[in-house]
Design a protein around this motif. Structure first.
Motif, PDB file in Angstrom:
ATOM      1  N   GLU A  11       0.932  29.689  13.167  1.00 42.38           N
ATOM      2  CA  GLU A  11       0.895  28.624  14.183  1.00 42.38           C
ATOM      3  C   GLU A  11       0.503  27.281  13.571  1.00 42.38           C
ATOM      4  O   GLU A  11       1.094  26.248  13.891  1.00 42.38           O
ATOM      5  CB  GLU A  11      -0.080  28.984  15.302  1.00 42.38           C
ATOM      6  CG  GLU A  11       0.396  30.080  16.231  1.00 42.38           C
ATOM      7  CD  GLU A  11      -0.474  30.170  17.481  1.00 42.38           C
ATOM      8  OE1 GLU A  11      -0.602  29.156  18.187  1.00 42.38           O
ATOM      9  OE2 GLU A  11      -1.048  31.250  17.717  1.00 42.38           O
ATOM     10  N   GLU A  23      -1.718  17.544  23.284  1.00 39.80           N
ATOM     11  CA  GLU A  23      -1.995  18.774  24.021  1.00 39.80           C
ATOM     12  C   GLU A  23      -1.908  19.995  23.110  1.00 39.80           C
ATOM     13  O   GLU A  23      -2.753  20.899  23.181  1.00 39.80           O
ATOM     14  CB  GLU A  23      -1.019  18.919  25.191  1.00 39.80           C
ATOM     15  CG  GLU A  23      -1.276  20.151  26.049  1.00 39.80           C
ATOM     16  CD  GLU A  23      -0.308  20.259  27.212  1.00 39.80           C
ATOM     17  OE1 GLU A  23      -0.404  21.248  27.981  1.00 39.80           O
ATOM     18  OE2 GLU A  23       0.568  19.374  27.360  1.00 39.80           O
ATOM     19  N   GLU A  24      -0.908  20.036  22.251  1.00 38.67           N
ATOM     20  CA  GLU A  24      -0.757  21.164  21.335  1.00 38.67           C
ATOM     21  C   GLU A  24      -1.907  21.209  20.337  1.00 38.67           C
ATOM     22  O   GLU A  24      -2.420  22.289  20.015  1.00 38.67           O
ATOM     23  CB  GLU A  24       0.574  21.061  20.594  1.00 38.67           C
ATOM     24  CG  GLU A  24       0.888  22.279  19.728  1.00 38.67           C
ATOM     25  CD  GLU A  24       2.228  22.178  19.044  1.00 38.67           C
ATOM     26  OE1 GLU A  24       2.547  23.094  18.247  1.00 38.67           O
ATOM     27  OE2 GLU A  24       2.958  21.203  19.285  1.00 38.67           O
ATOM     28  N   GLY A  26      -4.955  20.144  20.846  1.00 44.01           N
ATOM     29  CA  GLY A  26      -6.145  20.610  21.560  1.00 44.01           C
ATOM     30  C   GLY A  26      -6.142  22.102  21.792  1.00 44.01           C
ATOM     31  O   GLY A  26      -7.159  22.775  21.591  1.00 44.01           O
ATOM     32  N   GLU A  27      -5.006  22.656  22.221  1.00 47.68           N
ATOM     33  CA  GLU A  27      -4.918  24.090  22.478  1.00 47.68           C
ATOM     34  C   GLU A  27      -5.122  24.896  21.207  1.00 47.68           C
ATOM     35  O   GLU A  27      -5.835  25.909  21.201  1.00 47.68           O
ATOM     36  CB  GLU A  27      -3.564  24.424  23.107  1.00 47.68           C
ATOM     37  CG  GLU A  27      -3.389  23.885  24.523  1.00 47.68           C
ATOM     38  CD  GLU A  27      -2.005  24.167  25.075  1.00 47.68           C
ATOM     39  OE1 GLU A  27      -1.151  24.680  24.309  1.00 47.68           O
ATOM     40  OE2 GLU A  27      -1.773  23.867  26.260  1.00 47.68           O
ATOM     41  N   LEU A  28      -4.510  24.437  20.123  1.00 47.99           N
ATOM     42  CA  LEU A  28      -4.627  25.163  18.858  1.00 47.99           C
ATOM     43  C   LEU A  28      -6.046  25.035  18.293  1.00 47.99           C
ATOM     44  O   LEU A  28      -6.597  26.002  17.742  1.00 47.99           O
ATOM     45  CB  LEU A  28      -3.602  24.632  17.859  1.00 47.99           C
ATOM     46  CG  LEU A  28      -3.428  25.413  16.545  1.00 47.99           C
ATOM     47  CD1 LEU A  28      -3.256  26.906  16.795  1.00 47.99           C
ATOM     48  CD2 LEU A  28      -2.244  24.861  15.761  1.00 47.99           C
ATOM     49  N   LEU A  30      -8.855  24.787  19.979  1.00 52.98           N
ATOM     50  CA  LEU A  30      -9.724  25.688  20.734  1.00 52.98           C
ATOM     51  C   LEU A  30      -9.474  27.141  20.345  1.00 52.98           C
ATOM     52  O   LEU A  30     -10.410  27.945  20.257  1.00 52.98           O
ATOM     53  CB  LEU A  30      -9.511  25.492  22.227  1.00 52.98           C
ATOM     54  CG  LEU A  30     -10.051  24.174  22.793  1.00 52.98           C
ATOM     55  CD1 LEU A  30      -9.615  23.999  24.238  1.00 52.98           C
ATOM     56  CD2 LEU A  30     -11.573  24.112  22.688  1.00 52.98           C
ATOM     57  N   LYS A  31      -8.228  27.482  20.085  1.00 52.66           N
ATOM     58  CA  LYS A  31      -7.905  28.845  19.671  1.00 52.66           C
ATOM     59  C   LYS A  31      -8.539  29.150  18.306  1.00 52.66           C
ATOM     60  O   LYS A  31      -9.121  30.220  18.091  1.00 52.66           O
ATOM     61  CB  LYS A  31      -6.390  29.021  19.601  1.00 52.66           C
ATOM     62  CG  LYS A  31      -5.941  30.453  19.361  1.00 52.66           C
ATOM     63  CD  LYS A  31      -4.416  30.558  19.280  1.00 52.66           C
ATOM     64  CE  LYS A  31      -3.756  30.262  20.591  1.00 52.66           C
ATOM     65  NZ  LYS A  31      -2.291  30.530  20.546  1.00 52.66           N
ATOM     66  N   SER A  54     -14.388  23.324  26.166  1.00 59.83           N
ATOM     67  CA  SER A  54     -13.165  23.275  26.965  1.00 59.83           C
ATOM     68  C   SER A  54     -12.214  22.184  26.476  1.00 59.83           C
ATOM     69  O   SER A  54     -11.107  22.048  26.989  1.00 59.83           O
ATOM     70  CB  SER A  54     -13.507  23.039  28.438  1.00 59.83           C
ATOM     71  OG  SER A  54     -14.227  21.819  28.597  1.00 59.83           O
ATOM     72  N   HIS A  55     -12.663  21.396  25.495  1.00 58.00           N
ATOM     73  CA  HIS A  55     -11.847  20.339  24.893  1.00 58.00           C
ATOM     74  C   HIS A  55     -12.186  20.299  23.410  1.00 58.00           C
ATOM     75  O   HIS A  55     -13.313  20.613  23.007  1.00 58.00           O
ATOM     76  CB  HIS A  55     -12.160  18.990  25.547  1.00 58.00           C
ATOM     77  CG  HIS A  55     -11.228  17.890  25.150  1.00 58.00           C
ATOM     78  ND1 HIS A  55     -11.367  17.172  23.982  1.00 58.00           N
ATOM     79  CD2 HIS A  55     -10.128  17.381  25.781  1.00 58.00           C
ATOM     80  CE1 HIS A  55     -10.405  16.260  23.901  1.00 58.00           C
ATOM     81  NE2 HIS A  55      -9.637  16.370  24.979  1.00 58.00           N
ATOM     82  N   TRP A  56     -11.206  19.914  22.593  1.00 55.28           N
ATOM     83  CA  TRP A  56     -11.446  19.947  21.148  1.00 55.28           C
ATOM     84  C   TRP A  56     -12.617  19.059  20.734  1.00 55.28           C
ATOM     85  O   TRP A  56     -13.306  19.354  19.759  1.00 55.28           O
ATOM     86  CB  TRP A  56     -10.185  19.578  20.369  1.00 55.28           C
ATOM     87  CG  TRP A  56      -9.674  18.174  20.541  1.00 55.28           C
ATOM     88  CD1 TRP A  56      -8.704  17.755  21.414  1.00 55.28           C
ATOM     89  CD2 TRP A  56     -10.065  17.005  19.798  1.00 55.28           C
ATOM     90  NE1 TRP A  56      -8.478  16.397  21.272  1.00 55.28           N
ATOM     91  CE2 TRP A  56      -9.299  15.918  20.284  1.00 55.28           C
ATOM     92  CE3 TRP A  56     -10.990  16.773  18.781  1.00 55.28           C
ATOM     93  CZ2 TRP A  56      -9.423  14.627  19.785  1.00 55.28           C
ATOM     94  CZ3 TRP A  56     -11.125  15.488  18.275  1.00 55.28           C
ATOM     95  CH2 TRP A  56     -10.355  14.443  18.771  1.00 55.28           C
TER      96      TRP A  56
END
Length: 342
Positions: A11, A23-24, A26-28, A30-31, A54-56
């Motif tokens: 990823e 957005e991508e 931030g999601e990555l 957090l993962k 809940s946010h990077w």
């Protein structure tokens, strides 16, 4: 762990691109953060009972100095294939950055460099070769960039000394009228200018230099503007022909700026936030604070690192002021160390 690491690595490799959206990212981020909390024991202790991010920007950042006191990696000792070490010039020992492999590191170096859009030229590299400095992240980075060169020439020997035939090498470049790239530390270039003495060269149009800063342990340091004036006087390079790289052993990606008076900027998978060290909040544009960096390519260690460097927040990127450990809240690194040790 290795299966999850491999999946996340795929990823992140796909995210090393100019079109990566906020957005991508931030999601990555957090993962990756959740993965690191599961498998990186010292980091999990550091996070402790803090609220779930809940946010990077809410991801806890370890002090850069923590890499000296804790083994910040998701992998067991037998799973490590490469370790980069800091210079250890502060008297507090070496910081270590451990890697399961350097696939992500290498890809981030090359993708970040590609973003600059520079031509592939013969390279004169003023850094010890990677095979002579296996624990140097800088030597490894330079070796990766050398893969892009028309032809690389390593100008520093295993002892860290400049080669004695540099005059002849530069003379051949001028005669050939073909542009070249010069890569090295600020200290190496300072030594080069001193070694050249009264000799002056005017490198062919299209030539450029990459300087990575760095005077550690030398007891010498000169203002950036003065160093860049030497590039002009000795090599005929204008300030805009000189690129500065900002990176560190504890990261896997780099920031760049060109010439004088321009902010450092990084690729989309890298974020720098200038924070107030007392409140932890981001400072306003134009104000000074401490750099906190989020690097997606730091998959196997910790993606959020709070540096010991002061910077001014700009609309785009940051203006580096330099290292000032005294500006950090007293005891913050010690408290973090105690949390990681449990």
């Amino acid at each position: 762990m290795l299966e999850e690491y491999a999946a996340l690595q795929t990823e992140v490799l796909a995210a090393l691109r100019a079109s990566l959206a906020e957005e991508e990212f931030g999601e990555l981020a957090l993962k990756i953060h959740r993965f690191q909390k599961r498998w990186n024991g010292p980091y999990a202790k550091f996070c402790g009972t803090r609220e779930k991010a809940s946010h990077w920007r809410e991801i806890p950042a370890v002090p850069q100095s923590a890499f000296k006191s804790a083994r910040l990696t998701v992998a067991p000792p037998q799973g490590i294939t490469r370790t980069f070490r800091t210079s250890g010039t502060t008297g507090e020992g070496f910081g270590e950055h451990h890697f399961i492999d350097t696939k992500l590191y290498d890809a981030a170096v090359l993708a970040g460099w590609e973003k600059l859009g520079l031509p592939q030229l013969p390279q004169f590299i003023f850094v010890t070769a990677a095979h002579d400095a296996p624990h140097s992240s800088l030597a490894h980075m330079m070796a990766e960039l050398a893969r892009l060169a028309v032809e690389p020439f390593w100008m520093v020997d295993v002892r860290g000394h400049l080669r004695t035939d540099i005059h002849k090498a530069l003379e051949s470049v001028v005669r050939a009228s073909h542009p070249v790239a010069l890569h090295g530390t600020a200290l190496a270039f300072l030594h080069l200018f001193e070694q050249l003495g009264a000799h002056r060269f005017h490198l062919p149009a299209g030539s450029y230099a990459l300087e990575t800063g760095g005077y550690k342990g030398s007891g010498r340091e000169i203002p950036k503007a003065e160093l860049y004036a030497m590039f002009g006087e000795c090599l005929g390079l204008a300030p805009d022909d000189v690129i500065n790289e900002y990176g560190m052993t504890e990261l896997s990606s780099q920031f760049y700026t060109r010439g004088l008076g321009q902010p450092h900027e990084g690729p989309p998978w890298l974020r720098a936030v200038v924070i107030d060290p007392e409140t932890g909040g981001e400072v306003a544009v134009g104000e000074t604070g401490v750099l906190r960096i989020f690097d997606l390519a730091n998959l196997g260690s910790v993606l959020a690192v709070e540096t010991q460097d002061l910077a001014v927040r700009r609309e785009r990127g940051f203006e580096m002021l330099g290292r000032d450990p005294a500006a950090l809240p007293r005891g913050c690194s010690r408290a973090a160390d105690e949390r990681m040790r449990g």
